[in-house]
Write a protein that holds these residues in place. Structure first.
Motif, PDB file in Angstrom:
ATOM      1  N   THR A  38       4.494  22.575 -36.927  1.00 29.46           N
ATOM      2  CA  THR A  38       5.373  23.417 -37.748  1.00 29.46           C
ATOM      3  C   THR A  38       4.721  23.751 -39.081  1.00 29.46           C
ATOM      4  OG1 THR A  38       7.324  22.407 -36.740  1.00 29.46           O
ATOM      5  CG2 THR A  38       7.632  23.571 -38.819  1.00 29.46           C
ATOM      6  N   VAL A  39       4.100  22.740 -39.707  1.00 27.82           N
ATOM      7  CA  VAL A  39       3.423  22.959 -40.981  1.00 27.82           C
ATOM      8  C   VAL A  39       2.246  23.919 -40.810  1.00 27.82           C
ATOM      9  CG1 VAL A  39       2.060  21.851 -42.779  1.00 27.82           C
ATOM     10  CG2 VAL A  39       4.124  20.742 -41.927  1.00 27.82           C
ATOM     11  N   ALA A  40       1.491  23.741 -39.720  1.00 29.99           N
ATOM     12  CA  ALA A  40       0.355  24.618 -39.467  1.00 29.99           C
ATOM     13  C   ALA A  40       0.812  26.060 -39.260  1.00 29.99           C
ATOM     14  CB  ALA A  40      -0.423  24.125 -38.254  1.00 29.99           C
ATOM     15  N   ARG A  41       1.934  26.226 -38.563  1.00 30.89           N
ATOM     16  CA  ARG A  41       2.446  27.579 -38.325  1.00 30.89           C
ATOM     17  C   ARG A  41       2.888  28.223 -39.639  1.00 30.89           C
ATOM     18  NH1 ARG A  41       7.410  29.229 -34.183  1.00 30.89           N
ATOM     19  NH2 ARG A  41       7.225  31.507 -34.492  1.00 30.89           N
ATOM     20  N   ARG A  42       3.556  27.431 -40.473  1.00 22.48           N
ATOM     21  CA  ARG A  42       3.977  27.963 -41.774  1.00 22.48           C
ATOM     22  C   ARG A  42       2.776  28.348 -42.625  1.00 22.48           C
ATOM     23  NH1 ARG A  42       8.784  23.637 -43.423  1.00 22.48           N
ATOM     24  NH2 ARG A  42      10.336  24.370 -41.888  1.00 22.48           N
ATOM     25  N   ASN A  43       1.747  27.516 -42.590  1.00 23.18           N
ATOM     26  CA  ASN A  43       0.543  27.834 -43.355  1.00 23.18           C
ATOM     27  C   ASN A  43      -0.108  29.118 -42.858  1.00 23.18           C
ATOM     28  OD1 ASN A  43       0.845  25.577 -44.947  1.00 23.18           O
ATOM     29  ND2 ASN A  43      -0.509  24.296 -43.696  1.00 23.18           N
ATOM     30  N   THR A  44      -0.119  29.296 -41.540  1.00 28.05           N
ATOM     31  CA  THR A  44      -0.699  30.512 -40.962  1.00 28.05           C
ATOM     32  C   THR A  44       0.086  31.746 -41.362  1.00 28.05           C
ATOM     33  OG1 THR A  44      -1.513  29.253 -39.062  1.00 28.05           O
ATOM     34  CG2 THR A  44      -1.365  31.639 -38.822  1.00 28.05           C
ATOM     35  N   LEU A  45       1.425  31.645 -41.314  1.00 28.34           N
ATOM     36  CA  LEU A  45       2.269  32.771 -41.702  1.00 28.34           C
ATOM     37  C   LEU A  45       2.107  33.086 -43.188  1.00 28.34           C
ATOM     38  CD1 LEU A  45       5.555  31.988 -39.719  1.00 28.34           C
ATOM     39  CD2 LEU A  45       3.857  33.751 -39.218  1.00 28.34           C
ATOM     40  N   GLY A  46       2.043  32.017 -43.997  1.00 28.97           N
ATOM     41  CA  GLY A  46       1.862  32.227 -45.429  1.00 28.97           C
ATOM     42  C   GLY A  46       0.532  32.887 -45.740  1.00 28.97           C
ATOM     43  N   ARG A  47      -0.520  32.452 -45.029  1.00 22.15           N
ATOM     44  CA  ARG A  47      -1.834  33.039 -45.245  1.00 22.15           C
ATOM     45  C   ARG A  47      -1.853  34.503 -44.801  1.00 22.15           C
ATOM     46  NH1 ARG A  47      -4.355  29.712 -42.453  1.00 22.15           N
ATOM     47  NH2 ARG A  47      -4.733  28.167 -44.106  1.00 22.15           N
ATOM     48  N   ALA A  48      -1.198  34.785 -43.673  1.00 22.60           N
ATOM     49  CA  ALA A  48      -1.141  36.160 -43.181  1.00 22.60           C
ATOM     50  C   ALA A  48      -0.384  37.056 -44.160  1.00 22.60           C
ATOM     51  CB  ALA A  48      -0.478  36.197 -41.803  1.00 22.60           C
ATOM     52  N   LEU A  49       0.707  36.547 -44.722  1.00 18.11           N
ATOM     53  CA  LEU A  49       1.475  37.320 -45.701  1.00 18.11           C
ATOM     54  C   LEU A  49       0.640  37.578 -46.953  1.00 18.11           C
ATOM     55  CD1 LEU A  49       4.129  38.616 -46.591  1.00 18.11           C
ATOM     56  CD2 LEU A  49       4.865  36.366 -47.421  1.00 18.11           C
ATOM     57  N   LEU A  50      -0.083  36.557 -47.391  1.00 21.35           N
ATOM     58  CA  LEU A  50      -0.935  36.712 -48.569  1.00 21.35           C
ATOM     59  C   LEU A  50      -2.010  37.763 -48.338  1.00 21.35           C
ATOM     60  CD1 LEU A  50      -1.897  35.805 -51.377  1.00 21.35           C
ATOM     61  CD2 LEU A  50      -3.216  34.006 -50.241  1.00 21.35           C
ATOM     62  N   TYR A  51      -2.662  37.708 -47.173  1.00 25.18           N
ATOM     63  CA  TYR A  51      -3.693  38.695 -46.860  1.00 25.18           C
ATOM     64  C   TYR A  51      -3.113  40.100 -46.772  1.00 25.18           C
ATOM     65  CZ  TYR A  51      -7.013  34.929 -45.877  1.00 25.18           C
ATOM     66  OH  TYR A  51      -7.835  33.845 -45.973  1.00 25.18           O
ATOM     67  N   ALA A  52      -1.894  40.213 -46.241  1.00 25.24           N
ATOM     68  CA  ALA A  52      -1.261  41.526 -46.143  1.00 25.24           C
ATOM     69  C   ALA A  52      -0.989  42.102 -47.531  1.00 25.24           C
ATOM     70  CB  ALA A  52       0.042  41.418 -45.348  1.00 25.24           C
ATOM     71  N   VAL A  53      -0.477  41.270 -48.422  1.00 27.24           N
ATOM     72  CA  VAL A  53      -0.214  41.728 -49.794  1.00 27.24           C
ATOM     73  C   VAL A  53      -1.517  42.125 -50.479  1.00 27.24           C
ATOM     74  CG1 VAL A  53       0.619  41.022 -52.064  1.00 27.24           C
ATOM     75  CG2 VAL A  53       1.899  40.373 -50.016  1.00 27.24           C
ATOM     76  N   LEU A  54      -2.565  41.308 -50.311  1.00 26.87           N
ATOM     77  CA  LEU A  54      -3.856  41.628 -50.909  1.00 26.87           C
ATOM     78  C   LEU A  54      -4.419  42.930 -50.353  1.00 26.87           C
ATOM     79  CD1 LEU A  54      -5.551  38.102 -51.010  1.00 26.87           C
ATOM     80  CD2 LEU A  54      -4.617  39.390 -52.927  1.00 26.87           C
ATOM     81  N   ALA A  55      -4.231  43.141 -49.044  1.00 25.08           N
ATOM     82  CA  ALA A  55      -4.721  44.372 -48.421  1.00 25.08           C
ATOM     83  C   ALA A  55      -4.008  45.594 -48.991  1.00 25.08           C
ATOM     84  CB  ALA A  55      -4.530  44.308 -46.910  1.00 25.08           C
ATOM     85  N   VAL A  56      -2.695  45.480 -49.216  1.00 23.28           N
ATOM     86  CA  VAL A  56      -1.935  46.594 -49.786  1.00 23.28           C
ATOM     87  C   VAL A  56      -2.443  46.928 -51.185  1.00 23.28           C
ATOM     88  CG1 VAL A  56       0.339  47.315 -50.631  1.00 23.28           C
ATOM     89  CG2 VAL A  56       0.126  46.187 -48.407  1.00 23.28           C
ATOM     90  N   PHE A  57      -2.636  45.895 -52.003  1.00 23.73           N
ATOM     91  CA  PHE A  57      -3.126  46.133 -53.362  1.00 23.73           C
ATOM     92  C   PHE A  57      -4.556  46.675 -53.350  1.00 23.73           C
ATOM     93  CE2 PHE A  57       0.363  43.307 -54.661  1.00 23.73           C
ATOM     94  CZ  PHE A  57       0.860  44.031 -55.742  1.00 23.73           C
ATOM     95  N   ALA A  58      -5.379  46.220 -52.410  1.00 18.31           N
ATOM     96  CA  ALA A  58      -6.743  46.738 -52.316  1.00 18.31           C
ATOM     97  C   ALA A  58      -6.732  48.222 -51.958  1.00 18.31           C
ATOM     98  CB  ALA A  58      -7.529  45.945 -51.274  1.00 18.31           C
ATOM     99  N   ILE A  59      -5.853  48.600 -51.040  1.00 20.37           N
ATOM    100  CA  ILE A  59      -5.741  50.017 -50.656  1.00 20.37           C
ATOM    101  C   ILE A  59      -5.295  50.856 -51.849  1.00 20.37           C
ATOM    102  CG2 ILE A  59      -4.456  51.644 -49.222  1.00 20.37           C
ATOM    103  CD1 ILE A  59      -4.424  49.496 -47.036  1.00 20.37           C
ATOM    104  N   LEU A  60      -4.289  50.374 -52.576  1.00 23.19           N
ATOM    105  CA  LEU A  60      -3.813  51.106 -53.751  1.00 23.19           C
ATOM    106  C   LEU A  60      -4.900  51.223 -54.813  1.00 23.19           C
ATOM    107  CD1 LEU A  60      -0.209  49.594 -54.128  1.00 23.19           C
ATOM    108  CD2 LEU A  60      -0.836  51.862 -53.242  1.00 23.19           C
ATOM    109  N   TYR A  61      -5.688  50.166 -54.964  1.00 21.46           N
ATOM    110  CA  TYR A  61      -6.743  50.168 -55.971  1.00 21.46           C
ATOM    111  C   TYR A  61      -7.874  51.124 -55.593  1.00 21.46           C
ATOM    112  CZ  TYR A  61     -10.211  48.322 -59.242  1.00 21.46           C
ATOM    113  OH  TYR A  61     -11.152  48.198 -60.232  1.00 21.46           O
ATOM    114  N   LEU A  62      -8.192  51.182 -54.305  1.00 18.98           N
ATOM    115  CA  LEU A  62      -9.303  52.007 -53.849  1.00 18.98           C
ATOM    116  C   LEU A  62      -8.902  53.453 -53.561  1.00 18.98           C
ATOM    117  CD1 LEU A  62     -11.035  49.492 -51.410  1.00 18.98           C
ATOM    118  CD2 LEU A  62     -11.819  50.172 -53.682  1.00 18.98           C
ATOM    119  N   MET A  63      -7.610  53.751 -53.572  1.00 18.55           N
ATOM    120  CA  MET A  63      -7.152  55.094 -53.235  1.00 18.55           C
ATOM    121  C   MET A  63      -7.735  56.164 -54.160  1.00 18.55           C
ATOM    122  SD  MET A  63      -5.474  56.706 -50.973  1.00 18.55           S
ATOM    123  CE  MET A  63      -4.474  55.406 -50.213  1.00 18.55           C
TER     124      MET A  63
END
Length: 291
Positions: free
Chosen positions: A6-31
């Motif tokens: 359960t902890v590993a799954r939460r960590n994976t979801l949290g990491r995926a959410l973090l990467y998604a947010v970073l990807a959005v900001f990277a796209i906005l920055y590079l636009m």
């Protein structure tokens, strides 16, 4: 499901959410960079159709050729290439001289300390917080007295003077963590001031040298205020020429040429960060403030 899973799954979801947010900001920055790049390769007719995010239907290098060699800046239609080389003639000596002076200052303030060295460092550090606008009139007076006003040489002096505070800060903090034992041992072996600096400290200063070069190069190359205040005409840097090109009121706005000229102005800093960017954080960490 076990607690560990359960902890590993939460960590994976949290990491995926973090990467998604970073990807959005990277796209906005590079636009903006993406829009500049694709617009610079579009014919003007295609730009007038709208949809600036679309890739060009017809790729053309004509805007780049015009921006480099024939775009009108003021009364002259010779492109930005002359101003590009002006910026190179300004940035190279300004970065090298201010970096070397900052290294000497940091060396003296940490390894050849004298009474009042902390006060001297405090005054140098204070110069980092002086706004650009405050020094415009005094510096203009100095350049006039030295007969180097309205020249690339004068602008080099301006950037050297304003950059010494930052370069001294970088090297002083880096040399503060350098072992004093090595310097004392070199003195016992008969090494002098310059021998210790050039043979011992400077070869070990590569990380902070990279930080200084990136910092100073970016500040000098992207400077507009000093350039527009202390130069004009053929001695202006590329940032001033780019502003004059974009604000030209004659004829139809050539957005593709303007974007191509902006990309030409941005390429050197992009190259510096691509080639040396991975050393920047390493140098900052090794040059962190101590005591």
């Amino acid at each position: 499901m076990s607690a560990g899973a359960t902890v590993a799954r939460r960590n994976t979801l949290g990491r995926a959410l973090l990467y998604a947010v970073l990807a959005v900001f990277a796209i906005l920055y590079l636009m903006p960079l993406y829009v500049m790049l694709v617009t610079s390769f579009k014919p003007l007719e295609e730009i007038h159709q709208g949809n600036m995010l679309a890739l060009p239907d017809t790729w053309t290098f004509a805007p780049w050729r015009e921006a480099w060699g024939s775009a009108c800046i003021g009364l002259e239609c010779s492109g930005v290439h002359g101003y590009f080389f002006n910026s190179i003639k300004i940035v190279v000596p300004a970065v090298l001289i201010s970096g070397l002076l900052g290294a000497f200052n940091g060396y003296v303030l940490t390894k050849w300390r004298f009474r009042g060295h902390k006060i001297v460092f405090g005054l140098i550090l204070f110069s980092c917080f002086i706004p650009f606008q405050i020094i415009l009139l005094p510096m203009a007076r100095v350049l006039g007295i030295l007969h180097i006003a309205n020249s690339t040489t004068g602008l080099v002096l301006v950037h050297i003077v304003y950059g010494i505070g930052f370069t001294t800060l970088f090297f002083r903090n880096f040399y503060e963590s350098f072992p004093d034992e090595l310097v004392r041992a070199a003195k016992l072996d008969g090494a002098g001031f310059f021998t210790i600096f050039f043979r011992i400290l400077l070869p070990a200063s590569v990380p902070i040298i990279v930080v200084t070069i990136i910092w100073q190069f970016t500040n000098v190359w992207n400077d507009f205020l000093f350039g527009v205040s202390f130069t004009s005409g053929d001695s202006a840097p590329i940032t001033v020429a780019l502003n004059n090109l974009v604000n030209s009121s004659t004829g139809v706005k050539a957005y593709n040429v303007n974007m191509a000229a902006a990309m030409v102005a941005a390429v050197p800093t992009l190259i510096v960060y691509i080639l040396a960017g991975k050393y920047f954080l390493r140098g900052l960490m090794s040059g962190s403030v101590k005591g």
